[in-house]
Scaffold this active site. Structure first.
Site, PDB file in Angstrom:
ATOM      1  N   ARG A   1      39.160 -29.820   8.426  1.00  0.00           N
ATOM      2  CA  ARG A   1      38.165 -28.795   8.780  1.00  0.00           C
ATOM      3  C   ARG A   1      38.446 -27.483   8.028  1.00  0.00           C
ATOM      4  NH1 ARG A   1      37.907 -23.657  10.418  1.00  0.00           N
ATOM      5  NH2 ARG A   1      39.682 -23.993  11.800  1.00  0.00           N
ATOM      6  N   ASP A   2      39.494 -26.790   8.420  1.00  0.00           N
ATOM      7  CA  ASP A   2      39.778 -25.487   7.794  1.00  0.00           C
ATOM      8  C   ASP A   2      40.087 -25.677   6.313  1.00  0.00           C
ATOM      9  OD1 ASP A   2      40.114 -22.756   7.674  1.00  0.00           O
ATOM     10  OD2 ASP A   2      41.695 -22.650   9.181  1.00  0.00           O
TER      11      ASP A   2
ATOM     12  N   HIS B   1      48.179 -19.799  14.180  1.00  0.00           N
ATOM     13  CA  HIS B   1      47.320 -20.342  13.102  1.00  0.00           C
ATOM     14  C   HIS B   1      47.459 -19.372  11.924  1.00  0.00           C
ATOM     15  CE1 HIS B   1      43.325 -22.230  11.826  1.00  0.00           C
ATOM     16  NE2 HIS B   1      43.326 -21.127  11.097  1.00  0.00           N
TER      17      HIS B   1
ATOM     18  N   HIS C   1      47.331 -18.402   7.987  1.00  0.00           N
ATOM     19  CA  HIS C   1      46.972 -18.634   6.582  1.00  0.00           C
ATOM     20  C   HIS C   1      48.086 -18.021   5.741  1.00  0.00           C
ATOM     21  CE1 HIS C   1      42.812 -20.301   6.851  1.00  0.00           C
ATOM     22  NE2 HIS C   1      43.008 -19.916   8.102  1.00  0.00           N
TER      23      HIS C   1
ATOM     24  N   CYS D   1      38.934 -19.307   3.868  1.00  0.00           N
ATOM     25  CA  CYS D   1      37.850 -19.080   4.818  1.00  0.00           C
ATOM     26  C   CYS D   1      36.656 -18.547   4.060  1.00  0.00           C
ATOM     27  CB  CYS D   1      38.276 -18.091   5.904  1.00  0.00           C
ATOM     28  SG  CYS D   1      36.928 -17.735   7.039  1.00  0.00           S
TER      29      CYS D   1
ATOM     30  N   ASN E   1      45.550 -22.544   5.053  1.00  0.00           N
ATOM     31  CA  ASN E   1      46.556 -22.473   6.107  1.00  0.00           C
ATOM     32  C   ASN E   1      47.892 -22.823   5.487  1.00  0.00           C
ATOM     33  OD1 ASN E   1      43.958 -23.658   7.534  1.00  0.00           O
ATOM     34  ND2 ASN E   1      45.166 -22.553   9.031  1.00  0.00           N
TER      35      ASN E   1
HETATM   36  P1  HMG Z   1      22.541 -17.723  13.133  1.00  0.00           P
HETATM   37  O1  HMG Z   1      21.791 -17.835  11.854  1.00  0.00           O
HETATM   38  O2  HMG Z   1      22.793 -16.360  13.695  1.00  0.00           O
HETATM   39  O3  HMG Z   1      21.992 -18.633  14.313  1.00  0.00           O
HETATM   40  O4  HMG Z   1      23.936 -18.452  12.930  1.00  0.00           O
HETATM   41  P2  HMG Z   1      20.612 -19.052  14.850  1.00  0.00           P
HETATM   42  O5  HMG Z   1      20.838 -19.488  16.252  1.00  0.00           O
HETATM   43  O6  HMG Z   1      19.580 -17.990  14.571  1.00  0.00           O
HETATM   44  O7  HMG Z   1      20.261 -20.339  13.993  1.00  0.00           O
HETATM   45  C1  HMG Z   1      19.917 -20.303  12.632  1.00  0.00           C
HETATM   46  C2  HMG Z   1      19.727 -21.725  12.123  1.00  0.00           C
HETATM   47  O8  HMG Z   1      20.941 -22.456  12.264  1.00  0.00           O
HETATM   48  C3  HMG Z   1      18.681 -22.494  12.913  1.00  0.00           C
HETATM   49  O9  HMG Z   1      18.120 -23.430  12.006  1.00  0.00           O
HETATM   50  C4  HMG Z   1      19.508 -23.241  13.923  1.00  0.00           C
HETATM   51  O10 HMG Z   1      18.895 -24.398  14.377  1.00  0.00           O
HETATM   52  C5  HMG Z   1      20.732 -23.587  13.104  1.00  0.00           C
HETATM   53  P3  HMG Z   1      16.711 -23.146  11.288  1.00  0.00           P
HETATM   54  O11 HMG Z   1      15.734 -22.985  12.396  1.00  0.00           O
HETATM   55  O12 HMG Z   1      16.905 -21.896  10.460  1.00  0.00           O
HETATM   56  O13 HMG Z   1      16.512 -24.354  10.438  1.00  0.00           O
HETATM   57  N1  HMG Z   1      21.935 -23.762  13.930  1.00  0.00           N
HETATM   58  C6  HMG Z   1      22.739 -24.840  13.854  1.00  0.00           C
HETATM   59  N2  HMG Z   1      22.708 -25.938  13.081  1.00  0.00           N
HETATM   60  C7  HMG Z   1      23.687 -26.850  13.255  1.00  0.00           C
HETATM   61  N3  HMG Z   1      24.701 -26.690  14.135  1.00  0.00           N
HETATM   62  C8  HMG Z   1      24.762 -25.604  14.921  1.00  0.00           C
HETATM   63  C9  HMG Z   1      23.743 -24.629  14.792  1.00  0.00           C
HETATM   64  N4  HMG Z   1      23.525 -23.455  15.402  1.00  0.00           N
HETATM   65  C10 HMG Z   1      22.404 -22.948  14.874  1.00  0.00           C
HETATM   66  N5  HMG Z   1      25.754 -25.466  15.785  1.00  0.00           N
HETATM   67  C11 HMG Z   1      25.862 -19.618  13.713  1.00  0.00           C
HETATM   68  C12 HMG Z   1      24.908 -18.488  13.959  1.00  0.00           C
HETATM   69  C13 HMG Z   1      27.044 -19.447  14.644  1.00  0.00           C
HETATM   70  C14 HMG Z   1      25.164 -20.939  13.962  1.00  0.00           C
HETATM   71  C15 HMG Z   1      26.328 -19.552  12.232  1.00  0.00           C
HETATM   72  O14 HMG Z   1      26.766 -18.265  11.949  1.00  0.00           O
HETATM   73  C16 HMG Z   1      27.424 -20.535  11.918  1.00  0.00           C
HETATM   74  O15 HMG Z   1      27.220 -21.742  11.967  1.00  0.00           O
HETATM   75  N6  HMG Z   1      28.619 -20.032  11.549  1.00  0.00           N
HETATM   76  C17 HMG Z   1      29.732 -20.901  11.268  1.00  0.00           C
HETATM   77  C18 HMG Z   1      30.793 -20.141  10.594  1.00  0.00           C
HETATM   78  C19 HMG Z   1      31.982 -21.024  10.342  1.00  0.00           C
HETATM   79  O16 HMG Z   1      31.979 -22.234  10.564  1.00  0.00           O
HETATM   80  N7  HMG Z   1      33.049 -20.389   9.824  1.00  0.00           N
HETATM   81  C20 HMG Z   1      34.242 -21.057   9.500  1.00  0.00           C
HETATM   82  C21 HMG Z   1      34.996 -21.503  10.710  1.00  0.00           C
HETATM   83  S1  HMG Z   1      35.862 -20.203  11.551  1.00  0.00           S
HETATM   84  C22 HMG Z   1      37.375 -20.121  10.732  1.00  0.00           C
HETATM   85  O17 HMG Z   1      37.540 -20.734   9.721  1.00  0.00           O
HETATM   86  C23 HMG Z   1      38.493 -19.339  11.370  1.00  0.00           C
HETATM   87  C24 HMG Z   1      39.530 -20.227  12.045  1.00  0.00           C
HETATM   88  O18 HMG Z   1      40.090 -21.151  11.123  1.00  0.00           O
HETATM   89  C25 HMG Z   1      40.647 -19.367  12.631  1.00  0.00           C
HETATM   90  C26 HMG Z   1      41.241 -18.377  11.633  1.00  0.00           C
HETATM   91  O19 HMG Z   1      41.623 -18.752  10.516  1.00  0.00           O
HETATM   92  O20 HMG Z   1      41.307 -17.217  12.024  1.00  0.00           O
HETATM   93  C27 HMG Z   1      38.916 -21.031  13.198  1.00  0.00           C
HETATM   94 MG    MG Z   2      41.621 -20.687   9.731  1.00  0.00          MG
END
Ligand code: HMG
Ligand code: MG
Length: 299
Positions: free
Chosen positions: A15-16, A207, A209, A240, A249
């Site tokens: 994933r990450d 966690h 990086h 990220c 990571n």
């Molecule tokens: P948004 O654009 O504000 O949300 O995104 P929305 O509710 O307005 O939806 C927009 C569109 O996305 C719509 O589709 C929804 O249906 C769709 P459209 O009508 O435009 O065709 N949608 C989805 N589709 C699939 N699965 C879903 C979903 N939700 C809405 N779950 C949202 C808000 C949170 C969805 C967006 O910003 C997002 O998906 N962000 C993900 C970011 C991400 O994955 N980042 C990386 C992971 S975090 C990380 O790496 C840190 C970590 O490792 C810890 C660390 O290192 O600190 C965990």
């Molecule tokens: Mg991370």
């Protein structure tokens, strides 16, 4: 020294590690990575994310990956879910455990999930309810616990506030993310000292990086603070998408080497882990990001 006898490694490579890869990666390669990791003895693998494919295109095939893996008894296969929609998709893919993710910094929250910290926590409420009804455990992440790419320094009290909220809403464990890898051992200890006032240390995970090469000292500092769960990524894969310049990571192989040297049990086989990491690096055409793997493979 008061170190734990055993540590649980949470493998976040699929994933990450892969979420930031620009090149297409086949479902078969992802499936093989997950199966290789569990064959190496890892008992917890974060397989993918049910997030918007517009935001993180690489994770779009997560349901297919879940359908393809060989599920081993005793292994937890988890996924990130940012909202109820993601949770429902995860349930459909028979995901056994999910993770929600919030940030300790407002600016990162906006860039990563397009809402404020408060809004993100509100969004998790219906997800937590649905998870409870479905008997699915939820892990919580807090990002930017030792610094933010946009807001700079983050106060430990701010980390504690968000971690406390996640724990109070039912996350069984809160993983504290040094998303940009700028933290140091001293900062890690100070942050854990503050967060640990509100949440039992056996409910916290680290966690890290490795952007600044500080992840291993930070893990050691965390061990001294009573933390015994660490997230890592095989071959140090990753970065990220919303933290420019952040590298992967800490490499799982390097963490395992540290823990083996301390006589701490993990249940993970080093040779098999190295083979798993090298196989995905070969598939990606990338250099192996684990120092231990590089050293062992060049012998
Ligand atoms: P948004 O654009 O504000 O949300 O995104 P929305 O509710 O307005 O939806 C927009 C569109 O996305 C719509 O589709 C929804 O249906 C769709 P459209 O009508 O435009 O065709 N949608 C989805 N589709 C699939 N699965 C879903 C979903 N939700 C809405 N779950 C949202 C808000 C949170 C969805 C967006 O910003 C997002 O998906 N962000 C993900 C970011 C991400 O994955 N980042 C990386 C992971 S975090 C990380 O790496 C840190 C970590 O490792 C810890 C660390 O290192 O600190 C965990
Ligand atoms: Mg991370």
């Amino acid at each position: 020294m008061n170190l734990p006898k055993s540590v649980r490694l949470v493998e976040v490579g699929p994933r990450d590690g892969l979420q930031n890869e620009k090149q297409p990666i086949s479902v078969a390669d992802k499936v093989r990575l997950v199966d290789d990791l569990t064959a190496a003895g890892l008992s917890y693998v974060e397989v993918g994310s049910f997030v918007s494919p517009k935001w993180v295109p690489q994770m779009a095939g997560s349901a297919e990956v879940f359908a393809g893996i060989q599920r081993k008894p005793g292994v937890t296969y988890a996924a990130l879910t940012p909202n109820l929609k993601g949770f429902e998709a995860a349930l459909e893919a028979k995901v056994e455990e999910v993770a929600v993710f919030a940030a300790a910094s407002e600016a990162f929250s906006q860039k990563n999930i397009n809402c404020s910290i408060g809004e993100s926590l509100q969004r998790f409420v219906p997800l937590m309810e649905a998870a409870k009804a479905a008997n699915v455990r939820v892990r919580g992440y807090v990002s930017c616990v030792l610094g933010c790419p946009y807001d700079g320094d983050i106060a430990p009290e701010q980390v504690a506030r968000v971690a406390r909220e996640l724990y109070a809403m039912g996350c069984y464990e809160v993983s504290l993310g040094d998303t940009i890898g700028t933290g140091t051992a001293g900062k890690t200890r100070s942050m854990l000292e503050v967060v640990g006032r509100d949440i039992p240390r056996d409910k916290l995970a680290g966690h890290f990086h490795d952007t600044y090469g500080q992840a291993l000292p930070n893990i050691y500092a965390s061990l001294l603070e009573g933390i015994s769960v660490f997230d890592s990524s095989v071959a140090g894969l990753g970065g990220c998408p919303y933290a420019k310049g952040a590298t992967g990571n800490v490499a799982s192989e390097d963490v395992l080497y540290l823990l083996q040297g301390l006589g701490i049990e993990t249940g993970v086989d080093m040779d098999k882990l190295i083979a798993a990491g090298q196989r995905i690096c070969d598939a990606l055409g990338k250099a192996n990001g684990s120092r231990v793997a590089r050293a062992r493979l060049s012998r």
